[in-house]
Motif scaffolding. Structure first.
Motif, mmCIF file in Angstrom:
data_model
loop_
_atom_site.group_PDB
_atom_site.id
_atom_site.type_symbol
_atom_site.label_atom_id
_atom_site.label_comp_id
_atom_site.label_asym_id
_atom_site.label_seq_id
_atom_site.Cartn_x
_atom_site.Cartn_y
_atom_site.Cartn_z
ATOM 1 N N ARG A 145 -10.725 14.874 28.687
ATOM 2 C CA ARG A 145 -9.483 14.919 27.938
ATOM 3 C C ARG A 145 -8.881 13.535 27.764
ATOM 4 O O ARG A 145 -7.986 13.350 26.952
ATOM 5 N N ARG A 146 -9.365 12.550 28.530
ATOM 6 C CA ARG A 146 -8.786 11.210 28.469
ATOM 7 C C ARG A 146 -9.725 10.195 27.818
ATOM 8 O O ARG A 146 -9.370 9.009 27.744
ATOM 9 N N VAL A 147 -10.890 10.611 27.358
ATOM 10 C CA VAL A 147 -11.809 9.700 26.694
ATOM 11 C C VAL A 147 -12.255 10.311 25.374
ATOM 12 O O VAL A 147 -12.059 11.491 25.129
ATOM 13 N N CYS A 148 -12.842 9.485 24.538
ATOM 14 C CA CYS A 148 -13.387 9.943 23.256
ATOM 15 C C CYS A 148 -14.881 9.654 23.225
ATOM 16 O O CYS A 148 -15.346 8.662 23.788
ATOM 17 N N ARG A 149 -15.608 10.532 22.551
ATOM 18 C CA ARG A 149 -17.023 10.284 22.322
ATOM 19 C C ARG A 149 -17.176 9.685 20.928
ATOM 20 O O ARG A 149 -16.687 10.242 19.953
ATOM 21 N N VAL A 150 -17.817 8.520 20.844
ATOM 22 C CA VAL A 150 -18.010 7.818 19.583
ATOM 23 C C VAL A 150 -19.498 7.835 19.244
ATOM 24 O O VAL A 150 -20.322 7.335 20.008
ATOM 25 N N ASP A 151 -19.846 8.461 18.099
ATOM 26 C CA ASP A 151 -21.225 8.452 17.586
ATOM 27 C C ASP A 151 -21.329 7.335 16.552
ATOM 28 O O ASP A 151 -20.564 7.312 15.573
ATOM 29 N N VAL A 152 -22.269 6.412 16.752
ATOM 30 C CA VAL A 152 -22.405 5.233 15.906
ATOM 31 C C VAL A 152 -23.777 5.259 15.227
ATOM 32 O O VAL A 152 -24.791 5.570 15.871
ATOM 33 N N THR A 153 -23.813 4.943 13.942
ATOM 34 C CA THR A 153 -25.079 4.875 13.216
ATOM 35 C C THR A 153 -24.975 3.823 12.127
ATOM 36 O O THR A 153 -23.873 3.419 11.734
#
Length: 425
Positions: A145-153
């Motif tokens: 709940r305190r972090v974000c998942r970042v998908d990079v391409t």
């Protein structure tokens, strides 16, 4: 005690795995601060070599050392031992225990690191028993709940993609990682192309997709024709098309936090309608927020600034209200229900008897607030509300003969305006 422990990547073997599913009950937090460099937090397709027998023996010794430190609540020593073990080879159980130790250190700047390690553990159902597996899962859910998942391409596998000033290459053209709450700048470079920069704001628990598209270079111009004549040759060629303007950094629209927030506030309040003159006092509030909705509780007390009809009558009002609220960005509107206690006191005088009368009257109303975030833990808030009493509050006085004289009566409506400092968000 501070410890620097850059941990080697021990990540899942797939570039874009699904969110893990698992069982429930977090462990107790520790107090040892830990510093960990923002390295090796990229999830990519890394294949480790099988360790030698000597390395395997050292791995087991480091894990045992980390277990002893963890069970003795020496969090910093446990982090160092587990991190050194994961440099030798990956192990989901060791990753889970490393993530738990980082979480026990109670350092919000390391939430991304703890979530990364616990993700590996819950994705592989790590844990020596159901209790430890449930502990990994509950702590991961709390950190998520305190972090974000970042998908990079990117559209070119030779691109160099990095976050902030941490310039380092990645393996492959796509990957994902966890990041802490806040604003993060991502950069992509490719030889012969303009650099690309994108900005991502993480409020917590979101999944963010970042794509870098490099514009293909124009084909090289044809070589000039060769001629044996001595006449001057004029070559005319089309100029290369202008490079497209760089797009402005994309910033995600701030979203309402999906996690829960509990806040408390206190400050001055002004009340109109409780007495003939305005009343001043103090108010306190508590608010529990979740996914764009909240529950608000308020209490306030105010004293009238003047007498009543030139008589020595003091009026005190105390109100308590609670109700649901709907939030939109920095505004929220609330429906309130509660009661107001009025106390009017006649001071000793020559014309009327001194006495004190109290009465509580139920009330209903509506309120609207505006909140400005000063930092992540402190906000300034203004709240206005209007409440309707279910009956009038009457101020009357008694003469020495016992005759009652009504000197003032409410109009059934109270209005208040308060300003508060709010702790917690």
């Amino acid at each position: 005690m501070s410890i620097a422990a850059p941990v080697a990547a021990a990540d899942p073997p797939t570039p874009t795995p699904a969110e893990p599913q698992a069982p429930t009950k977090p462990g107790a937090p520790g107090t040892t601060p830990i510093e960990m460099h923002d390295t090796a937090d990229i999830h990519d397709m890394t294949v480790q070599k099988k360790p030698s027998p000597q390395d395997e023996a050292r791995f087991k010794a480091l894990v045992a050392e980390g277990d002893r430190a963890r069970l003795s609540f020496r969090v910093a020593d446990a982090v160092i031992a587990y991190a050194d073990a994961l440099r030798i080879r990956e192990d989901p159980l060791v990753s889970g225990r490393l993530g738990m130790c980082i979480a026990m250190a109670n350092a919000p700047e390391l939430d991304f690191r703890a979530a990364h390690e616990l993700y590996r553990a819950v994705s592989n159902a790590a844990g020596v028993n159901d209790a430890e597996r449930a502990l990994f899962w509950d702590t991961y859910k709390r950190l998520r709940r305190r972090v974000c998942r970042v998908d990079v391409t990117a559209n070119n596998i030779d691109a160099l993609i990095y976050k902030g000033d941490n310039r380092r290459a990645t393996r492959g053209s796509f990957f994902w990682t966890f990041v802490n709450q806040g604003i993060h700048k991502w950069h992509a470079t490719l030889g012969g192309h303009a650099d690309i920069e994108k900005t991502v704001e993480c409020l917590g628990s979101e999944d963010v997709f970042v794509r870098f598209d490099f514009v293909p270079l124009p084909p090289p111009p044809p070589p000039p024709p060769t001629s044996k004549e001595t006449t001057k040759t004029v070559i005319v060629r089309e100029s290369a098309p202008p490079a497209p303007a760089r797009a402005a950094p994309s910033v995600q629209e701030p979203a309402q936090p999906s996690g829960s927030r509990l806040a408390f506030g206190i400050g001055p309040v002004m009340v109109l309608g409780a007495a003939p003159s305005p009343s001043l006092g103090v108010s306190a509030m508590a608010q529990y927020r979740r996914s764009g909705y909240s529950v608000l509780g308020m209490a306030r007390g105010a004293w009238s600034l003047g007498g009543v009809e030139n008589l020595p009558v003091d009026v005190f009002s105390a109100s308590a209200f609670a109700g649901p609220c709907v939030q939109w960005r920095w505004l929220d509107g609330c429906a309130l229900a509660g009661a107001t206690l009025f106390e009017r006191r006649v001071d000793p005088n020559l014309d009327y008897r001194a006495d004190t009368v109290r009465q509580a009257i139920p009330a209903f109303g509506l309120g609207m607030g505006a909140t400005y975030a000063i930092n992540t833990a402190l906000s300034a808030r203004i709240f206005a509300d209007a409440t309707a009493l279910t009956r009038d509050m009457v101020i009357d006085v008694a003469s020495d003969t016992g005759a009652m004289v009504t000197v003032w009566q409410t109009q059934r409506f109270l209005f208040s305006l308060s300003a508060s400092l709010v702790f917690g968000r």
